[in-house]
Design a protein around this motif. Structure first.
Motif, PDB file in Angstrom:
ATOM      1  N   ALA A  65       0.827  -1.205   0.000  1.00  0.00           N
ATOM      2  CA  ALA A  65       0.000   0.000   0.000  1.00  0.00           C
ATOM      3  C   ALA A  65       0.863   1.257   0.000  1.00  0.00           C
ATOM      4  CB  ALA A  65      -0.944  -0.019   1.209  1.00  0.00           C
ATOM      5  N   TYR A  66       1.932   1.256   0.802  1.00  0.00           N
ATOM      6  CA  TYR A  66       2.850   2.404   0.802  1.00  0.00           C
ATOM      7  C   TYR A  66       3.598   2.513  -0.528  1.00  0.00           C
ATOM      8  CZ  TYR A  66       2.351   3.712   5.735  1.00  0.00           C
ATOM      9  OH  TYR A  66       1.869   4.182   6.943  1.00  0.00           O
ATOM     10  N   PHE A  67       3.965   1.368  -1.093  1.00  0.00           N
ATOM     11  CA  PHE A  67       4.679   1.389  -2.373  1.00  0.00           C
ATOM     12  C   PHE A  67       3.822   2.048  -3.449  1.00  0.00           C
ATOM     13  CE2 PHE A  67       6.034  -0.292  -6.437  1.00  0.00           C
ATOM     14  CZ  PHE A  67       7.419  -0.244  -6.360  1.00  0.00           C
ATOM     15  N   ARG A  68       2.539   1.735  -3.455  1.00  0.00           N
ATOM     16  CA  ARG A  68       1.633   2.308  -4.459  1.00  0.00           C
ATOM     17  C   ARG A  68       1.507   3.824  -4.316  1.00  0.00           C
ATOM     18  NH1 ARG A  68       0.352  -0.780  -8.908  1.00  0.00           N
ATOM     19  NH2 ARG A  68      -0.105  -2.925  -8.278  1.00  0.00           N
ATOM     20  N   GLN A  69       1.776   4.323  -3.109  1.00  0.00           N
ATOM     21  CA  GLN A  69       1.747   5.769  -2.879  1.00  0.00           C
ATOM     22  C   GLN A  69       3.129   6.398  -3.032  1.00  0.00           C
ATOM     23  OE1 GLN A  69      -0.943   6.727   0.710  1.00  0.00           O
ATOM     24  NE2 GLN A  69      -0.644   4.504   0.885  1.00  0.00           N
ATOM     25  N   LYS A  70       4.082   5.582  -3.479  1.00  0.00           N
ATOM     26  CA  LYS A  70       5.476   6.009  -3.669  1.00  0.00           C
ATOM     27  C   LYS A  70       6.142   6.468  -2.368  1.00  0.00           C
ATOM     28  CE  LYS A  70       4.925   7.141  -8.569  1.00  0.00           C
ATOM     29  NZ  LYS A  70       5.505   5.825  -8.982  1.00  0.00           N
ATOM     30  N   ASP A  71       5.652   5.942  -1.252  1.00  0.00           N
ATOM     31  CA  ASP A  71       6.304   6.160   0.042  1.00  0.00           C
ATOM     32  C   ASP A  71       7.249   4.983   0.243  1.00  0.00           C
ATOM     33  OD1 ASP A  71       7.091   6.522   2.665  1.00  0.00           O
ATOM     34  OD2 ASP A  71       5.097   7.097   3.380  1.00  0.00           O
ATOM     35  N   PHE A  72       8.406   5.057  -0.417  1.00  0.00           N
ATOM     36  CA  PHE A  72       9.297   3.911  -0.465  1.00  0.00           C
ATOM     37  C   PHE A  72       9.937   3.604   0.888  1.00  0.00           C
ATOM     38  CE2 PHE A  72       9.539   5.560  -4.946  1.00  0.00           C
ATOM     39  CZ  PHE A  72       8.742   4.555  -5.488  1.00  0.00           C
ATOM     40  N   GLY A  73      10.144   4.618   1.710  1.00  0.00           N
ATOM     41  CA  GLY A  73      10.731   4.379   3.030  1.00  0.00           C
ATOM     42  C   GLY A  73       9.857   3.464   3.868  1.00  0.00           C
ATOM     43  N   ARG A  74       8.583   3.776   3.967  1.00  0.00           N
ATOM     44  CA  ARG A  74       7.673   2.948   4.769  1.00  0.00           C
ATOM     45  C   ARG A  74       7.372   1.628   4.073  1.00  0.00           C
ATOM     46  NH1 ARG A  74       6.298   8.212   6.018  1.00  0.00           N
ATOM     47  NH2 ARG A  74       6.169   8.646   8.283  1.00  0.00           N
ATOM     48  N   ALA A  75       7.403   1.600   2.752  1.00  0.00           N
ATOM     49  CA  ALA A  75       7.237   0.325   2.037  1.00  0.00           C
ATOM     50  C   ALA A  75       8.370  -0.624   2.405  1.00  0.00           C
ATOM     51  CB  ALA A  75       7.210   0.569   0.532  1.00  0.00           C
ATOM     52  N   ILE A  76       9.596  -0.135   2.338  1.00  0.00           N
ATOM     53  CA  ILE A  76      10.759  -0.961   2.675  1.00  0.00           C
ATOM     54  C   ILE A  76      10.717  -1.387   4.140  1.00  0.00           C
ATOM     55  CG2 ILE A  76      13.274  -0.854   2.979  1.00  0.00           C
ATOM     56  CD1 ILE A  76      13.313   0.843   0.372  1.00  0.00           C
ATOM     57  N   LEU A  77      10.334  -0.466   5.024  1.00  0.00           N
ATOM     58  CA  LEU A  77      10.223  -0.785   6.449  1.00  0.00           C
ATOM     59  C   LEU A  77       9.298  -1.977   6.662  1.00  0.00           C
ATOM     60  CD1 LEU A  77      10.559  -0.113   9.512  1.00  0.00           C
ATOM     61  CD2 LEU A  77       8.606   1.443   9.248  1.00  0.00           C
ATOM     62  N   ASN A  78       8.148  -1.973   6.005  1.00  0.00           N
ATOM     63  CA  ASN A  78       7.171  -3.043   6.237  1.00  0.00           C
ATOM     64  C   ASN A  78       7.534  -4.339   5.520  1.00  0.00           C
ATOM     65  OD1 ASN A  78       4.799  -2.022   7.971  1.00  0.00           O
ATOM     66  ND2 ASN A  78       5.233  -0.313   6.598  1.00  0.00           N
ATOM     67  N   TYR A  79       8.209  -4.257   4.386  1.00  0.00           N
ATOM     68  CA  TYR A  79       8.727  -5.486   3.783  1.00  0.00           C
ATOM     69  C   TYR A  79       9.770  -6.117   4.709  1.00  0.00           C
ATOM     70  CZ  TYR A  79       6.605  -3.996  -0.667  1.00  0.00           C
ATOM     71  OH  TYR A  79       5.732  -3.615  -1.654  1.00  0.00           O
ATOM     72  N   ALA A  87      11.467 -15.166   7.163  1.00  0.00           N
ATOM     73  CA  ALA A  87      12.655 -14.815   6.377  1.00  0.00           C
ATOM     74  C   ALA A  87      12.564 -15.249   4.930  1.00  0.00           C
ATOM     75  CB  ALA A  87      13.896 -15.429   7.028  1.00  0.00           C
ATOM     76  N   ARG A  88      11.784 -16.284   4.644  1.00  0.00           N
ATOM     77  CA  ARG A  88      11.675 -16.790   3.278  1.00  0.00           C
ATOM     78  C   ARG A  88      10.308 -16.476   2.674  1.00  0.00           C
ATOM     79  NH1 ARG A  88      16.217 -19.553   2.408  1.00  0.00           N
ATOM     80  NH2 ARG A  88      17.287 -20.511   4.183  1.00  0.00           N
ATOM     81  N   HIS A  89       9.909 -15.219   2.813  1.00  0.00           N
ATOM     82  CA  HIS A  89       8.659 -14.742   2.198  1.00  0.00           C
ATOM     83  C   HIS A  89       9.041 -14.237   0.796  1.00  0.00           C
ATOM     84  CE1 HIS A  89       5.013 -12.510   1.463  1.00  0.00           C
ATOM     85  NE2 HIS A  89       4.526 -12.788   2.670  1.00  0.00           N
ATOM     86  N   PRO A  90       8.827 -15.039  -0.251  1.00  0.00           N
ATOM     87  CA  PRO A  90       9.372 -14.692  -1.578  1.00  0.00           C
ATOM     88  C   PRO A  90       8.831 -13.394  -2.150  1.00  0.00           C
ATOM     89  CG  PRO A  90       7.851 -16.560  -1.727  1.00  0.00           C
ATOM     90  CD  PRO A  90       8.087 -16.313  -0.277  1.00  0.00           C
ATOM     91  N   LEU A  96      10.880  -5.997  -1.918  1.00  0.00           N
ATOM     92  CA  LEU A  96      11.904  -5.231  -1.207  1.00  0.00           C
ATOM     93  C   LEU A  96      13.011  -4.809  -2.165  1.00  0.00           C
ATOM     94  CD1 LEU A  96      13.241  -4.128   1.360  1.00  0.00           C
ATOM     95  CD2 LEU A  96      14.159  -6.424   1.778  1.00  0.00           C
ATOM     96  N   ARG A  97      13.453  -5.722  -3.014  1.00  0.00           N
ATOM     97  CA  ARG A  97      14.496  -5.381  -3.992  1.00  0.00           C
ATOM     98  C   ARG A  97      14.018  -4.292  -4.945  1.00  0.00           C
ATOM     99  NH1 ARG A  97      15.348 -11.068  -3.767  1.00  0.00           N
ATOM    100  NH2 ARG A  97      13.984 -11.384  -5.562  1.00  0.00           N
ATOM    101  N   GLU A 102      13.954   1.519  -6.635  1.00  0.00           N
ATOM    102  CA  GLU A 102      13.177   2.734  -6.908  1.00  0.00           C
ATOM    103  C   GLU A 102      13.643   3.887  -6.020  1.00  0.00           C
ATOM    104  OE1 GLU A 102      10.760   3.531  -9.039  1.00  0.00           O
ATOM    105  OE2 GLU A 102      10.464   1.591 -10.012  1.00  0.00           O
ATOM    106  N   ALA A 103      13.911   3.591  -4.764  1.00  0.00           N
ATOM    107  CA  ALA A 103      14.279   4.635  -3.799  1.00  0.00           C
ATOM    108  C   ALA A 103      15.767   4.976  -3.848  1.00  0.00           C
ATOM    109  CB  ALA A 103      13.915   4.186  -2.388  1.00  0.00           C
ATOM    110  N   ARG A 104      16.555   4.118  -4.503  1.00  0.00           N
ATOM    111  CA  ARG A 104      18.022   4.251  -4.464  1.00  0.00           C
ATOM    112  C   ARG A 104      18.522   4.275  -3.026  1.00  0.00           C
ATOM    113  NH1 ARG A 104      19.247   8.567  -9.419  1.00  0.00           N
ATOM    114  NH2 ARG A 104      18.247   7.302 -11.047  1.00  0.00           N
ATOM    115  N   ALA A 105      17.930   3.384  -2.246  1.00  0.00           N
ATOM    116  CA  ALA A 105      18.241   3.322  -0.818  1.00  0.00           C
ATOM    117  C   ALA A 105      19.632   2.744  -0.587  1.00  0.00           C
ATOM    118  CB  ALA A 105      17.191   2.476  -0.097  1.00  0.00           C
TER     119      ALA A 105
END
Length: 243
Positions: A65-79, A87-90, A96-97, A102-105
């Motif tokens: 949901a955060y990714f769709r809003q381009k809030d990449f920080g919170r998207a990555i946090l929740n992934y 750990a093996r959630h494909p 996450l990758r 996208e964020a150049r994190a």
């Protein structure tokens, strides 16, 4: 007896209702997401998190949901939170990758020890250490009473595994995936040499970058940063993965 039975039925009915409420809200959030109403879906997912729900799929959906809003920080946090639980959630690994690209994190560099012990996680090493300890103790006791060479060999092997596991637990508990791991949620957060907005800048961190929180001082956190740097950041600029 009738009163007790009535109370028991009421208790289980109440428990079933309480269990059904999160499922209903989760389904509602999923419907909002499917309809493209990402803000409403985010609000409902976040409410479930605040209520103590912590399943991998909840964090994965919240990340989407955060990714769709381009809030990449919170998207990555929740992934990352989803992967901390599974750990093996494909799907979380793949998204996450994508979000990091996208964020150049920026990412923390794992230490040499972490790379050596990467084939298992901290909890698995702790479990191996506990098993090796008891096997080693029983084998040693058996050798003392029976003087069999095989039990001595088993004792030495078990205690060697115990020692390696303890080293692994110690190193991983201090590594990039320890409890101090946090994700930058602010846009272009500034790490500084001191706890002041006027202090010299150490590094600018894009949203979604990894840091490791080492200590806190008021509204500031002192963190290990990518590129083997360290600096002070506002506490509101990052959130720890493990809640």
């Amino acid at each position: 007896m009738k009163l007790a039975l009535t109370f028991s039925c009421a208790f289980f009915l109440g428990a079933a209702i309480l269990m059904a409420e999160p499922l209903t809200q989760f389904a509602k959030a999923n419907q909002e997401y499917a309809a493209g109403n990402f803000k409403a879906a985010t609000a409902d997912y976040e409410e479930l998190v605040r209520a103590g729900q912590d399943t991998p799929n909840l964090f994965y959906n919240l990340g989407n949901a955060y990714f769709r809003q381009k809030d990449f920080g919170r998207a990555i946090l929740n992934y990352e939170r989803a992967l901390a639980l599974e750990a093996r959630h494909p799907e979380a690994q793949a998204n996450l990758r994508t979000a990091r690209d996208e964020a150049r994190a920026l990412e923390l560099i794992p230490s040499r020890w972490e790379r050596w012990f990467a084939f298992a996680n901290l909890n698995q090493y702790a479990a191996v250490a506990a098993i090796a300890f008891w096997v080693g103790m029983f084998a040693l006791a058996s050798f003392i009473f029976n003087r069999r060479r095989s039990t001595l060999t088993l004792s030495i092997l078990s205690l060697s595994i115990l020692a390696i596991s303890i080293v692994a637990v110690y190193q991983l508990s201090r590594g990039k995936n320890s409890r101090g791991l946090a994700i930058v949620i602010a846009t272009n957060a500034e790490a500084r040499l001191a706890t002041a907005d006027t202090a010299s800048r150490v590094l600018t961190l894009p949203a979604g970058s990894e840091i490791q929180v080492l200590s806190r001082r008021g509204d500031w956190i002192y963190a290990a940063l990518p590129n083997n740097l360290r600096g002070w950041m506002p506490a509101t600029s990052a959130e720890q993965v493990r809640m």
